[in-house]
Design a protein around this motif. Sequence first.
Motif, PDB file in Angstrom:
ATOM      1  N   ILE B  15       0.831  -1.195   0.000  1.00 38.29           N
ATOM      2  CA  ILE B  15       0.000   0.000   0.000  1.00 38.29           C
ATOM      3  C   ILE B  15       0.870   1.251   0.000  1.00 38.29           C
ATOM      4  N   ASN B  16       1.931   1.242   0.809  1.00 42.12           N
ATOM      5  CA  ASN B  16       2.815   2.402   0.857  1.00 42.12           C
ATOM      6  C   ASN B  16       3.465   2.691  -0.490  1.00 42.12           C
ATOM      7  N   ASN B  17       3.737   1.621  -1.224  1.00 38.27           N
ATOM      8  CA  ASN B  17       4.331   1.750  -2.538  1.00 38.27           C
ATOM      9  C   ASN B  17       3.499   2.572  -3.502  1.00 38.27           C
ATOM     10  N   LEU B  18       2.200   2.588  -3.238  1.00 40.59           N
ATOM     11  CA  LEU B  18       1.289   3.304  -4.127  1.00 40.59           C
ATOM     12  C   LEU B  18       1.185   4.770  -3.748  1.00 40.59           C
ATOM     13  N   PHE B  19       1.865   5.118  -2.672  1.00 39.89           N
ATOM     14  CA  PHE B  19       1.610   6.427  -2.100  1.00 39.89           C
ATOM     15  C   PHE B  19       1.913   7.563  -3.072  1.00 39.89           C
ATOM     16  N   SER B  20       3.037   7.459  -3.764  1.00 41.56           N
ATOM     17  CA  SER B  20       3.416   8.541  -4.671  1.00 41.56           C
ATOM     18  C   SER B  20       2.364   8.706  -5.766  1.00 41.56           C
ATOM     19  N   ARG B  21       1.916   7.541  -6.288  1.00 42.61           N
ATOM     20  CA  ARG B  21       0.901   7.557  -7.328  1.00 42.61           C
ATOM     21  C   ARG B  21      -0.375   8.272  -6.889  1.00 42.61           C
ATOM     22  N   SER B  22      -0.667   8.145  -5.602  1.00 41.48           N
ATOM     23  CA  SER B  22      -1.953   8.639  -5.121  1.00 41.48           C
ATOM     24  C   SER B  22      -2.017  10.165  -5.093  1.00 41.48           C
ATOM     25  N   LYS B  23      -0.873  10.820  -5.366  1.00 42.84           N
ATOM     26  CA  LYS B  23      -0.887  12.283  -5.319  1.00 42.84           C
ATOM     27  C   LYS B  23      -1.183  12.932  -6.666  1.00 42.84           C
ATOM     28  N   SER B  24      -1.245  12.136  -7.727  1.00 45.29           N
ATOM     29  CA  SER B  24      -1.508  12.728  -9.045  1.00 45.29           C
ATOM     30  C   SER B  24      -2.944  13.250  -9.108  1.00 45.29           C
ATOM     31  N   PRO B  25      -3.183  14.279  -9.956  1.00 42.84           N
ATOM     32  CA  PRO B  25      -4.553  14.821 -10.057  1.00 42.84           C
ATOM     33  C   PRO B  25      -5.557  13.752 -10.491  1.00 42.84           C
ATOM     34  N   HIS B  26      -5.138  12.854 -11.406  1.00 46.73           N
ATOM     35  CA  HIS B  26      -6.028  11.798 -11.868  1.00 46.73           C
ATOM     36  C   HIS B  26      -6.454  10.904 -10.699  1.00 46.73           C
ATOM     37  N   SER B  27      -5.482  10.535  -9.869  1.00 49.60           N
ATOM     38  CA  SER B  27      -5.789   9.686  -8.714  1.00 49.60           C
ATOM     39  C   SER B  27      -6.735  10.384  -7.748  1.00 49.60           C
ATOM     40  N   LYS B  28      -6.526  11.685  -7.582  1.00 50.32           N
ATOM     41  CA  LYS B  28      -7.401  12.440  -6.672  1.00 50.32           C
ATOM     42  C   LYS B  28      -8.839  12.400  -7.156  1.00 50.32           C
ATOM     43  N   GLU B  29      -9.002  12.512  -8.453  1.00 52.56           N
ATOM     44  CA  GLU B  29     -10.340  12.493  -9.045  1.00 52.56           C
ATOM     45  C   GLU B  29     -10.995  11.122  -8.823  1.00 52.56           C
ATOM     46  N   ILE B  30     -10.207  10.056  -9.094  1.00 50.86           N
ATOM     47  CA  ILE B  30     -10.713   8.701  -8.895  1.00 50.86           C
ATOM     48  C   ILE B  30     -11.108   8.500  -7.429  1.00 50.86           C
ATOM     49  N   PHE B  31     -10.239   8.972  -6.552  1.00 49.86           N
ATOM     50  CA  PHE B  31     -10.494   8.798  -5.124  1.00 49.86           C
ATOM     51  C   PHE B  31     -11.774   9.519  -4.690  1.00 49.86           C
ATOM     52  N   GLN B  32     -12.001  10.705  -5.254  1.00 53.24           N
ATOM     53  CA  GLN B  32     -13.255  11.423  -4.964  1.00 53.24           C
ATOM     54  C   GLN B  32     -14.463  10.578  -5.352  1.00 53.24           C
ATOM     55  N   LYS B  33     -14.358   9.915  -6.516  1.00 58.67           N
ATOM     56  CA  LYS B  33     -15.473   9.085  -6.979  1.00 58.67           C
ATOM     57  C   LYS B  33     -15.673   7.862  -6.074  1.00 58.67           C
ATOM     58  N   ILE B  34     -14.578   7.279  -5.622  1.00 60.83           N
ATOM     59  CA  ILE B  34     -14.687   6.130  -4.704  1.00 60.83           C
ATOM     60  C   ILE B  34     -15.366   6.565  -3.407  1.00 60.83           C
ATOM     61  N   ARG B  35     -14.977   7.741  -2.937  1.00 57.01           N
ATOM     62  CA  ARG B  35     -15.596   8.292  -1.715  1.00 57.01           C
ATOM     63  C   ARG B  35     -17.098   8.399  -1.866  1.00 57.01           C
ATOM     64  N   LYS B  36     -17.527   8.876  -3.030  1.00 59.64           N
ATOM     65  CA  LYS B  36     -18.970   9.003  -3.273  1.00 59.64           C
ATOM     66  C   LYS B  36     -19.651   7.636  -3.239  1.00 59.64           C
ATOM     67  N   ILE B  37     -18.981   6.636  -3.783  1.00 64.29           N
ATOM     68  CA  ILE B  37     -19.554   5.283  -3.820  1.00 64.29           C
ATOM     69  C   ILE B  37     -19.668   4.684  -2.416  1.00 64.29           C
TER      70      ILE B  37
END
Lengths: 250, 250
Positions: B15-37
Amino acid sequence: MLPLSSQKLIYNPIINNLFSRSKSPHSKEIFQKIRKITGINSRNKEVYLLAVTHSSSTSSKYSNERLEYLGDAVLDTVIAEYLFKKYPFKDEGFLTNIRSRIVNRESLNTIARKLGLNEIIQHNARTDISKKKSSIHGNALEALIGAVYIDKGFKGSKKFIYTKIITPHLDIASIVNTPNNFKSILIEWSQKENKKIAFIEEKTEEDNRLFSITVMVEGKATGTASAKNKKKAQQLASEKACKALKVSLN
Amino acid sequence: MLPLSSQKLIYNPIINNLFSRSKSPHSKEIFQKIRKITGINSRNKEVYLLAVTHSSSTSSKYSNERLEYLGDAVLDTVIAEYLFKKYPFKDEGFLTNIRSRIVNRESLNTIARKLGLNEIIQHNARTDISKKKSSIHGNALEALIGAVYIDKGFKGSKKFIYTKIITPHLDIASIVNTPNNFKSILIEWSQKENKKIAFIEEKTEEDNRLFSITVMVEGKATGTASAKNKKKAQQLASEKACKALKVSLN
């Protein structure tokens, strides 16, 4: 659908029905023994007594089969998480395989007897539960996990599984290092891929002490092997089928 | 075995390995959608992003398959308990059958699409996930349940399953009242009784638009039926086999 709150109320009738039974001296003795096994100090006698009540028992209208269904799922989840955390770099094929080897019927039966469950299962006198391979023992262990879940929730049942089952009775490292069970790998694969498989058994004409097993995958013979016992032949035929299908563990 | 406390630490490297990836704008958008779900306000972006990462994705070394394995077990347990409480007088055969009809691949795929998961799954552009029957969607739903379990524990995942899956998307009464799926009853029976079964398929000689299915139980033909589509033929053959074997639901 019922709201969560009212659901809490409606699963009790069966358990309440056992209440009068739970006051007999015999039941008190059994309950004391269950307490020793679980290490859980509970007032909820009824659900624990139900967990050790086999369907052949004449003293109760109800048996442990529903609790077994519940406990089976809880055990699967707890072991799934345990392996998920213990092996962070192993893939799900590995985790599934190791789990199925941990929670297999034989292993649960053995653990149930080590815990002494075989001595307190309530059953009809004509039902022989003394056999070493009797699944009645493993089923009662799953039912007991179900009872702990009803009484103490997920956290309580997880603690029970860790402290009374995994730590004292499971040598995970040795399970991981034991050669693979090709039959179970093949069955898992078939379920995942939705393929129909069958094991066709024949006594060989030349030597009727030999078992010949053919693995059929979607109606097509995919591996055949012979051995002096059926299990061995199944393993060898499954190994061949796994190779032919390029199914592997990890 | 590792003590519980240290186990909490060691599942994080992936999970930590993904941390850098999670900061991209695309990831933020995806994460917002997951939050809504999920309706869950979490800071634990990485595990949720992993849940929607298909193994074909090139942007990550890791995929959602391990989380799917975990979520599958959690979902089974939550549905097991739900039915256990909802149907206090039904036996475990009934409960097992209804559960398998609730958590079947097709049903999970449909719910995943209703939740909009199909729109946010990260995958290789060459992997077609648009097909209506794609299991990639249902698998991602199970992985999402696994992520909620990692992030919020059993209680949190139970709440998620009740409020976002069962209540809005499952009509349990109608599942119970729908005629039985004889194929799944037969498969459950075979697993419980440890019998080998296979479905042998043939096109009939007279009419090659007809599928003929024979159910083999331990290598013995136990039910045969023909129909214009394979599923129907499987159901009819399974029904015959169930009758021959006196396997019934409840």
